[in-house]
Design a protein around this motif. Structure first.
Motif, mmCIF file in Angstrom:
data_model
loop_
_atom_site.group_PDB
_atom_site.id
_atom_site.type_symbol
_atom_site.label_atom_id
_atom_site.label_comp_id
_atom_site.label_asym_id
_atom_site.label_seq_id
_atom_site.Cartn_x
_atom_site.Cartn_y
_atom_site.Cartn_z
ATOM 1 N N HIS A 177 0.826 -1.202 0.000
ATOM 2 C CA HIS A 177 0.000 0.000 0.000
ATOM 3 C C HIS A 177 0.868 1.263 0.000
ATOM 4 O O HIS A 177 2.025 1.246 0.411
ATOM 5 C CB HIS A 177 -0.902 0.030 1.231
ATOM 6 N N VAL A 178 0.254 2.367 -0.424
ATOM 7 C CA VAL A 178 0.860 3.676 -0.177
ATOM 8 C C VAL A 178 0.621 3.982 1.291
ATOM 9 O O VAL A 178 -0.532 4.007 1.749
ATOM 10 C CB VAL A 178 0.251 4.759 -1.074
ATOM 11 N N PHE A 202 -5.414 10.803 4.551
ATOM 12 C CA PHE A 202 -4.725 11.457 3.437
ATOM 13 C C PHE A 202 -4.932 10.631 2.156
ATOM 14 O O PHE A 202 -4.049 9.850 1.758
ATOM 15 C CB PHE A 202 -3.234 11.588 3.732
ATOM 16 N N PRO A 203 -6.069 10.773 1.496
ATOM 17 C CA PRO A 203 -6.301 10.028 0.257
ATOM 18 C C PRO A 203 -5.227 10.363 -0.784
ATOM 19 O O PRO A 203 -4.823 11.518 -0.934
ATOM 20 C CB PRO A 203 -7.680 10.524 -0.198
ATOM 21 N N ALA A 204 -4.773 9.333 -1.505
ATOM 22 C CA ALA A 204 -3.712 9.534 -2.493
ATOM 23 C C ALA A 204 -4.099 8.873 -3.810
ATOM 24 O O ALA A 204 -4.621 7.752 -3.827
ATOM 25 C CB ALA A 204 -2.396 8.960 -1.984
ATOM 26 N N ILE A 205 -3.825 9.570 -4.902
ATOM 27 C CA ILE A 205 -4.066 9.034 -6.240
ATOM 28 C C ILE A 205 -2.713 8.778 -6.891
ATOM 29 O O ILE A 205 -1.921 9.700 -7.091
ATOM 30 C CB ILE A 205 -4.892 10.005 -7.117
ATOM 31 N N GLN A 206 -2.441 7.515 -7.200
ATOM 32 C CA GLN A 206 -1.190 7.123 -7.843
ATOM 33 C C GLN A 206 -1.468 6.889 -9.330
ATOM 34 O O GLN A 206 -2.192 5.958 -9.699
ATOM 35 C CB GLN A 206 -0.635 5.850 -7.191
ATOM 36 N N LYS A 207 -0.895 7.741 -10.179
ATOM 37 C CA LYS A 207 -1.078 7.582 -11.616
ATOM 38 C C LYS A 207 0.159 6.940 -12.225
ATOM 39 O O LYS A 207 1.287 7.216 -11.791
ATOM 40 C CB LYS A 207 -1.348 8.939 -12.271
ATOM 41 N N LYS A 245 0.304 3.339 -17.418
ATOM 42 C CA LYS A 245 -0.915 2.650 -17.799
ATOM 43 C C LYS A 245 -1.799 2.498 -16.556
ATOM 44 O O LYS A 245 -1.484 1.737 -15.651
ATOM 45 C CB LYS A 245 -0.600 1.273 -18.385
ATOM 46 N N GLY A 246 -2.857 3.266 -16.516
ATOM 47 C CA GLY A 246 -3.805 3.148 -15.412
ATOM 48 C C GLY A 246 -3.414 3.974 -14.193
ATOM 49 O O GLY A 246 -2.423 4.715 -14.196
ATOM 50 N N GLU A 247 -4.173 3.819 -13.130
ATOM 51 C CA GLU A 247 -3.931 4.508 -11.865
ATOM 52 C C GLU A 247 -4.534 3.701 -10.723
ATOM 53 O O GLU A 247 -5.398 2.838 -10.925
ATOM 54 C CB GLU A 247 -4.511 5.923 -11.876
ATOM 55 N N THR A 248 -4.063 3.984 -9.515
ATOM 56 C CA THR A 248 -4.591 3.318 -8.316
ATOM 57 C C THR A 248 -5.048 4.370 -7.320
ATOM 58 O O THR A 248 -4.231 5.181 -6.872
ATOM 59 C CB THR A 248 -3.538 2.414 -7.661
ATOM 60 N N PRO A 249 -6.342 4.407 -6.968
ATOM 61 C CA PRO A 249 -6.832 5.380 -5.985
ATOM 62 C C PRO A 249 -6.740 4.809 -4.569
ATOM 63 O O PRO A 249 -7.532 3.945 -4.190
ATOM 64 C CB PRO A 249 -8.287 5.589 -6.405
ATOM 65 N N TRP A 250 -5.782 5.307 -3.792
ATOM 66 C CA TRP A 250 -5.645 4.884 -2.387
ATOM 67 C C TRP A 250 -6.525 5.817 -1.556
ATOM 68 O O TRP A 250 -6.034 6.722 -0.876
ATOM 69 C CB TRP A 250 -4.191 4.948 -1.951
ATOM 70 N N THR A 251 -7.839 5.591 -1.646
ATOM 71 C CA THR A 251 -8.797 6.560 -1.097
ATOM 72 C C THR A 251 -9.844 5.949 -0.168
ATOM 73 O O THR A 251 -10.681 6.670 0.371
ATOM 74 C CB THR A 251 -9.530 7.268 -2.249
#
Length: 248
Positions: free
Chosen positions: A32-33, A143-148, A151-157
């Motif tokens: 995880h982030v 602290f929600p984080a958006i990892q871009k 190809k694609g992205e992962t919303p750590w939210t």
């Protein structure tokens, strides 16, 4: 196969399976982030370290956007040589005292790190944010984080609820603890004297000892001078006696 041997093999299998689950859980959590604070004491300044351990399903990371809780007003990001950093601001409905005679009219809504070169999936990086924590012991800051990625992205939210299972993509969070006592209120203990410590000498005593030493040295010089003069006088008397005998 004996029953004792079967029991031993069954116990070993169960233990191995349990260990596998523990290791799998640790591996999943480390993927995880995450956020690691230097302190969680309410009202104190802290440095939050956000760790990005992998990409998006094997794709290299291109940016990480970290959202700030509403209680956070000011944030100072640490420069990361491999990334450009930007603070995205949000206007405040009501100005907030900044503690230095002025006011904040806007707050940091997001801190966005953009990679100068995409971070490969197999490499890790970290981002540091310095900020002041709210004075609310027990408060949970998310602290929600958006990892871009390329190809694609992962919303750590996804917010992790107390007592519930961790979601698939949990948002990093910290829980504030009780405020620390002010450092200037602490009393520094007096040093404990030891047997080897030399006693302190008062200035007046030191001056007296110095004067006595000087007087003693002066008397010694006078004594040596007297001895030398006496020896010279004795030598002169012997010389005069020898001359008088030769003359007679």
């Amino acid at each position: 196969m004996s029953s004792a041997l079967r029991n031993t093999l069954r116990t070993t299998a169960v233990g191995t399976a349990a260990l596998g689950l523990v290791l799998f859980g640790a591996s999943a959590a480390s993927a995880h982030v995450t956020v690691t604070p230097s302190t969680t004491a309410a009202g104190s300044y802290t440095v939050l370290t956000f760790s990005v351990p992998h990409g998006c399903d094997g794709s290299s990371t291109t940016s990480v956007a970290i959202s700030m809780p509403e209680q956070i007003i000011a944030v100072t990001p640490t420069v990361n040589p491999g990334w450009d950093v930007e603070k995205k601001m949000e206007k405040l409905d009501t100005p907030v005292d900044n503690g230095h005679g002025g006011q904040y009219t806007e707050r940091v809504d997001q801190v966005v790190y953009t990679a100068k070169t995409p971070l490969p999936d197999g490499l890790r990086d970290a981002f540091e944010l310095s900020l002041k924590l709210p004075e609310e012991a027990g408060a949970k800051l998310v602290f929600p984080a958006i990892q871009k990625c390329e190809k694609g992205e992962t919303p750590w939210t996804e917010v992790t609820e107390d007592g519930a299972e961790e979601p698939e993509h949990p948002a990093p969070f910290i829980v504030l603890t009780a405020a620390q006592a002010a450092g200037h209120d602490a009393v520094t203990p007096a040093p404990v004297p030891t047997a080897s410590a030399a006693p302190a000498i008062a200035p007046s005593q030191a001056a007296a000892d110095s004067a006595a030493s000087s007087d003693s040295g002066g008397a010694g010089v006078v004594g040596w001078a007297g001895l030398v003069l006496g020896a010279i006088g004795a030598a002169a008397g012997v010389t005069a006696l020898v001359r008088s005998r030769k003359t007679s």
